[in-house]
Design a protein around this motif. Structure first.
Motif, PDB file in Angstrom:
ATOM      1  N   PRO A  51       0.842  -1.200   0.000  1.00 19.78           N
ATOM      2  CA  PRO A  51       0.000   0.000   0.000  1.00 19.78           C
ATOM      3  C   PRO A  51       0.883   1.259   0.000  1.00 19.78           C
ATOM      4  CG  PRO A  51      -0.018  -1.035   2.158  1.00 19.78           C
ATOM      5  CD  PRO A  51       0.813  -1.898   1.262  1.00 19.78           C
ATOM      6  N   ILE A  52       0.943   1.913  -1.137  1.00 19.31           N
ATOM      7  CA  ILE A  52       1.771   3.109  -1.273  1.00 19.31           C
ATOM      8  C   ILE A  52       0.850   4.308  -1.460  1.00 19.31           C
ATOM      9  CG2 ILE A  52       3.526   4.284  -2.661  1.00 19.31           C
ATOM     10  CD1 ILE A  52       4.614   1.545  -3.423  1.00 19.31           C
ATOM     11  N   THR A  53       0.981   5.270  -0.572  1.00 24.12           N
ATOM     12  CA  THR A  53       0.170   6.489  -0.674  1.00 24.12           C
ATOM     13  C   THR A  53       0.895   7.503  -1.552  1.00 24.12           C
ATOM     14  OG1 THR A  53       1.205   7.566   1.222  1.00 24.12           O
ATOM     15  CG2 THR A  53      -0.684   6.108   1.685  1.00 24.12           C
ATOM     16  N   LEU A  54       0.175   8.521  -1.952  1.00 19.76           N
ATOM     17  CA  LEU A  54       0.809   9.608  -2.704  1.00 19.76           C
ATOM     18  C   LEU A  54       1.862  10.301  -1.839  1.00 19.76           C
ATOM     19  CD1 LEU A  54      -2.214  11.103  -4.659  1.00 19.76           C
ATOM     20  CD2 LEU A  54      -0.339   9.709  -5.551  1.00 19.76           C
ATOM     21  N   ALA A  55       1.632  10.376  -0.534  1.00 18.71           N
ATOM     22  CA  ALA A  55       2.619  10.967   0.378  1.00 18.71           C
ATOM     23  C   ALA A  55       3.895  10.125   0.401  1.00 18.71           C
ATOM     24  CB  ALA A  55       2.042  11.109   1.779  1.00 18.71           C
ATOM     25  N   ASP A  56       3.761   8.787   0.372  1.00 17.88           N
ATOM     26  CA  ASP A  56       4.931   7.906   0.311  1.00 17.88           C
ATOM     27  C   ASP A  56       5.732   8.178  -0.959  1.00 17.88           C
ATOM     28  OD1 ASP A  56       4.211   6.514   2.653  1.00 17.88           O
ATOM     29  OD2 ASP A  56       3.123   4.966   1.521  1.00 17.88           O
ATOM     30  N   LEU A  57       5.017   8.278  -2.072  1.00 17.33           N
ATOM     31  CA  LEU A  57       5.674   8.542  -3.353  1.00 17.33           C
ATOM     32  C   LEU A  57       6.386   9.889  -3.314  1.00 17.33           C
ATOM     33  CD1 LEU A  57       6.268   7.756  -6.291  1.00 17.33           C
ATOM     34  CD2 LEU A  57       4.080   8.820  -6.902  1.00 17.33           C
ATOM     35  N   ASP A  58       5.722  10.911  -2.794  1.00 19.90           N
ATOM     36  CA  ASP A  58       6.345  12.237  -2.690  1.00 19.90           C
ATOM     37  C   ASP A  58       7.613  12.182  -1.844  1.00 19.90           C
ATOM     38  OD1 ASP A  58       4.374  13.336  -4.268  1.00 19.90           O
ATOM     39  OD2 ASP A  58       3.250  14.208  -2.591  1.00 19.90           O
ATOM     40  N   GLU A  59       7.566  11.431  -0.742  1.00 21.21           N
ATOM     41  CA  GLU A  59       8.750  11.318   0.112  1.00 21.21           C
ATOM     42  C   GLU A  59       9.890  10.618  -0.612  1.00 21.21           C
ATOM     43  OE1 GLU A  59       7.871   9.513   3.899  1.00 21.21           O
ATOM     44  OE2 GLU A  59       7.581  11.502   4.771  1.00 21.21           O
ATOM     45  N   ALA A  60       9.583   9.543  -1.311  1.00 27.19           N
ATOM     46  CA  ALA A  60      10.608   8.807  -2.049  1.00 27.19           C
ATOM     47  C   ALA A  60      11.254   9.699  -3.107  1.00 27.19           C
ATOM     48  CB  ALA A  60      10.012   7.555  -2.695  1.00 27.19           C
ATOM     49  N   ILE A  61      10.440  10.460  -3.805  1.00 30.48           N
ATOM     50  CA  ILE A  61      10.971  11.361  -4.836  1.00 30.48           C
ATOM     51  C   ILE A  61      11.803  12.469  -4.203  1.00 30.48           C
ATOM     52  CG2 ILE A  61      10.305  13.080  -6.580  1.00 30.48           C
ATOM     53  CD1 ILE A  61       7.946  11.153  -7.286  1.00 30.48           C
ATOM     54  N   ALA A  62      11.344  13.034  -3.089  1.00 28.13           N
ATOM     55  CA  ALA A  62      12.107  14.092  -2.412  1.00 28.13           C
ATOM     56  C   ALA A  62      13.451  13.566  -1.924  1.00 28.13           C
ATOM     57  CB  ALA A  62      11.303  14.656  -1.241  1.00 28.13           C
ATOM     58  N   LEU A  63      13.470  12.349  -1.392  1.00 23.16           N
ATOM     59  CA  LEU A  63      14.728  11.764  -0.939  1.00 23.16           C
ATOM     60  C   LEU A  63      15.660  11.520  -2.116  1.00 23.16           C
ATOM     61  CD1 LEU A  63      16.506  10.630   1.282  1.00 23.16           C
ATOM     62  CD2 LEU A  63      15.257   8.456   1.080  1.00 23.16           C
ATOM     63  N   ARG A  64      15.116  10.949  -3.192  1.00 20.30           N
ATOM     64  CA  ARG A  64      15.927  10.695  -4.386  1.00 20.30           C
ATOM     65  C   ARG A  64      16.513  11.992  -4.930  1.00 20.30           C
ATOM     66  NH1 ARG A  64      12.827   9.121  -9.599  1.00 20.30           N
ATOM     67  NH2 ARG A  64      12.279  11.282  -9.294  1.00 20.30           N
ATOM     68  N   GLU A  65      15.687  13.036  -5.034  1.00 14.67           N
ATOM     69  CA  GLU A  65      16.165  14.309  -5.590  1.00 14.67           C
ATOM     70  C   GLU A  65      17.198  14.959  -4.677  1.00 14.67           C
ATOM     71  OE1 GLU A  65      15.474  15.151  -8.723  1.00 14.67           O
ATOM     72  OE2 GLU A  65      14.372  13.255  -8.721  1.00 14.67           O
ATOM     73  N   GLY A  66      17.029  14.829  -3.356  1.00 19.86           N
ATOM     74  CA  GLY A  66      18.006  15.378  -2.422  1.00 19.86           C
ATOM     75  C   GLY A  66      19.356  14.694  -2.550  1.00 19.86           C
ATOM     76  N   ILE A  67      19.350  13.366  -2.614  1.00 20.08           N
ATOM     77  CA  ILE A  67      20.607  12.621  -2.774  1.00 20.08           C
ATOM     78  C   ILE A  67      21.229  12.950  -4.120  1.00 20.08           C
ATOM     79  CG2 ILE A  67      21.615  10.322  -3.027  1.00 20.08           C
ATOM     80  CD1 ILE A  67      19.542   9.355  -0.934  1.00 20.08           C
ATOM     81  N   ARG A  68      20.406  12.986  -5.154  1.00 21.71           N
ATOM     82  CA  ARG A  68      20.909  13.310  -6.495  1.00 21.71           C
ATOM     83  C   ARG A  68      21.561  14.694  -6.511  1.00 21.71           C
ATOM     84  NH1 ARG A  68      16.557  12.709 -10.883  1.00 21.71           N
ATOM     85  NH2 ARG A  68      16.962  10.504 -10.617  1.00 21.71           N
TER      86      ARG A  68
END
Length: 138
Positions: A51-68
């Motif tokens: 179960p993945i919420t839109l908030a989970d997806l937003d967090e994953a993308i924010a983490l990925r973009e921060g590391i990138r």
């Protein structure tokens, strides 16, 4: 004729491999199904429905973009991108293992997505502490 110099390839750790895969996901990770595929492919989540919420997806993308942003050779990464990624890291619960082993920082959460993100956070901590992040620069 001078002999060609060959560089010894740098062998990266499993933690660095995970970070490299995470930052290079691009649009494949643009929806919840893509995030689920990534988590399963890297054994960060179990098989079956996640179960993945839109908030989970937003967090994953924010983490990925921060590391990138850290890995790109930009003189000054975008502070907003870094702040969003840091906010995700700050909200993840991890625990340090007492005994030496493969995973020193382990997830301290039960939610499948957050557990996967916590493992990515642990991998990031590892590549930062060893200096491997320099080999992952774009």
């Amino acid at each position: 004729m001078t002999p060609m110099k060959t560089q010894t390839p740098v062998r990266i750790s499993p933690a660095a491999e995970l970070i490299a895969a995470f930052v290079s996901t691009g649009p494949a990770f643009g929806d919840r199904a893509g995030l689920a595929r990534f988590l399963r492919a890297h054994r960060l989540a179990t098989e079956g429905a996640i179960p993945i919420t839109l908030a989970d997806l937003d967090e994953a993308i924010a983490l990925r973009e921060g590391i990138r942003a850290v890995l790109e050779n930009a003189p000054e990464p975008d502070p907003e991108v870094l702040a969003r990624g840091q906010k995700v890291l700050d909200g993840l619960r991890v625990t340090v293992r007492l005994q030496p082993g493969r995973e020193q920082l382990a997830p301290a959460v039960v939610d499948e997505v957050r557990r996967g993100l916590a493992r990515i956070a642990g991998a990031w901590a590892s590549v930062l502490s060893t200096g491997e992040w320099r080999h992952l620069r774009h």
